[in-house]
Write a protein that holds these residues in place. Sequence first.
Motif, short mmCIF file in Angstrom:
data_model
loop_
_atom_site.label_atom_id
_atom_site.label_comp_id
_atom_site.label_asym_id
_atom_site.label_seq_id
_atom_site.Cartn_x
_atom_site.Cartn_y
_atom_site.Cartn_z
N GLY A 44 0.76 -1.19 -0.01
CA GLY A 44 0.02 0.04 0.08
C GLY A 44 1.00 1.19 0.07
O GLY A 44 2.04 1.20 -0.30
N THR A 62 -2.23 4.83 6.46
CA THR A 62 -2.51 4.22 5.06
C THR A 62 -3.30 5.02 4.31
O THR A 62 -4.56 5.48 4.60
N LYS A 64 -6.20 5.39 1.68
CA LYS A 64 -7.32 4.42 1.16
C LYS A 64 -7.96 4.73 0.08
O LYS A 64 -7.96 5.86 -0.29
N THR A 65 -8.88 3.88 -0.58
CA THR A 65 -9.64 3.96 -1.78
C THR A 65 -10.68 5.31 -1.48
O THR A 65 -11.23 5.33 -0.58
N LEU A 79 -6.53 7.53 -4.02
CA LEU A 79 -6.29 7.44 -2.61
C LEU A 79 -6.06 8.43 -1.65
O LEU A 79 -5.45 9.56 -2.02
N VAL A 81 -5.88 10.02 2.45
CA VAL A 81 -5.85 10.29 4.09
C VAL A 81 -6.03 11.50 4.78
O VAL A 81 -5.55 12.56 4.28
#
Length: 395
Positions: A44, A62, A64-65, A79, A81
């Motif tokens: 990732g 991380t 994320k989508t 992506l 965050v």
Amino acid sequence: MKNLLLKTTKTVAILAALFGLFTLQSCKDDDGTVTPTEEIVEDGFYIQGGATAYSGFDIKATLKTAKNEVLQEDRATLLEVYVAVKAGTEGFNIIQVNGATKTTWGPGTDWTTAMGGNEEPQVDIQRGDIEEGTSVFTVPADGLYHVVIDTETGRGAIVPVKWGFIGQATPGGWSGDTEFDAPAFDMTTMTYGLSDVVMSSGEYKFRYSGGWKVELDSTLDLGDGNKGVKFNTNYGGALDALVAGGTNMTTDQSGIYDVAITWTAGSGHSATLTRTGDVPPRDWSNVSIGLIGDGVNNGNWDGELHATTPAKDGDTYTYAFTGVELVNAGGFKLRTAGTWDDVNLGYSSDVLTGPDKADITDDGGNMKVAADGTYDLLFVIDAKAETMSLSVTKK
């Protein structure tokens, strides 16, 4: 930027979700040599750097989508965050893990800062290409930031987050945000909120820094005439299940409210709305309401026709629209004269009454008459009960 198809190992993913990152226990070989501890990290993209809380690989950092706002659908290569970042030169990088390979990404040569454009947050937005290398991303002030990349286009953005809300139920209506009080800076959790806010019954959404979305790309062909990559900067859905770009939320009752939205590292955002007091019934006497849309003869969506003030009987207000010619070629709504911030009534089967209510159909949220005709419409507001009805009678 490389468009990599990231691998997922179920065992690693499950353990990583539980522990963030973990190490294999050291053991001795037959000759007594200790095997070095190995770090195993789920594939990732991770935030990492001295300006953040993350010096190593942490599941809370991380990316994320995210949804592409153009289609309001998840886009595998988009992506995001939300992360707390300190100002200064230490900055941070985005580290990509793909099996045994770790790649460091930083700002590209065209990475620039500029005020957000139309419908974007009205703050200085950093965006541009991201490139492989150790140059770091930096921010001008301690705060919460929305970090987003798209691995297909190789573009990214960093946006300062200042939460507020907007909508019919809020003090500023749909025309302007009500900005929340900012919290003290914290790397783990921050709550933005206001107390003693006078709200009406109606719709609202959370959004940050006065914008709905941010554009990363305007040319990528998505098919069916859709182009570009944008990410949402607003939340709808429900207080206990916020959704980026989700449907409007509603207050059922006017009153005094405390409102808050909380960011927590690793788990995202949650919100609360607590009613703490009453407000007097609203006086609608001087509020003009009319019909807007191309479903009214000679009408359009630029302004109202048949606008009028109501007859008052106690806390009940009746708006009479008599002899209105409705046409099947378009839709219509009732709204407060000159603004969408107050009454904005489209189709609702719960509101329609009268002998010919079945003549009014749903046209994508607007009202539409089944066939051309002349109608008397009575729009009634009960200010104390906070209810409304629209009686339909064909002449």
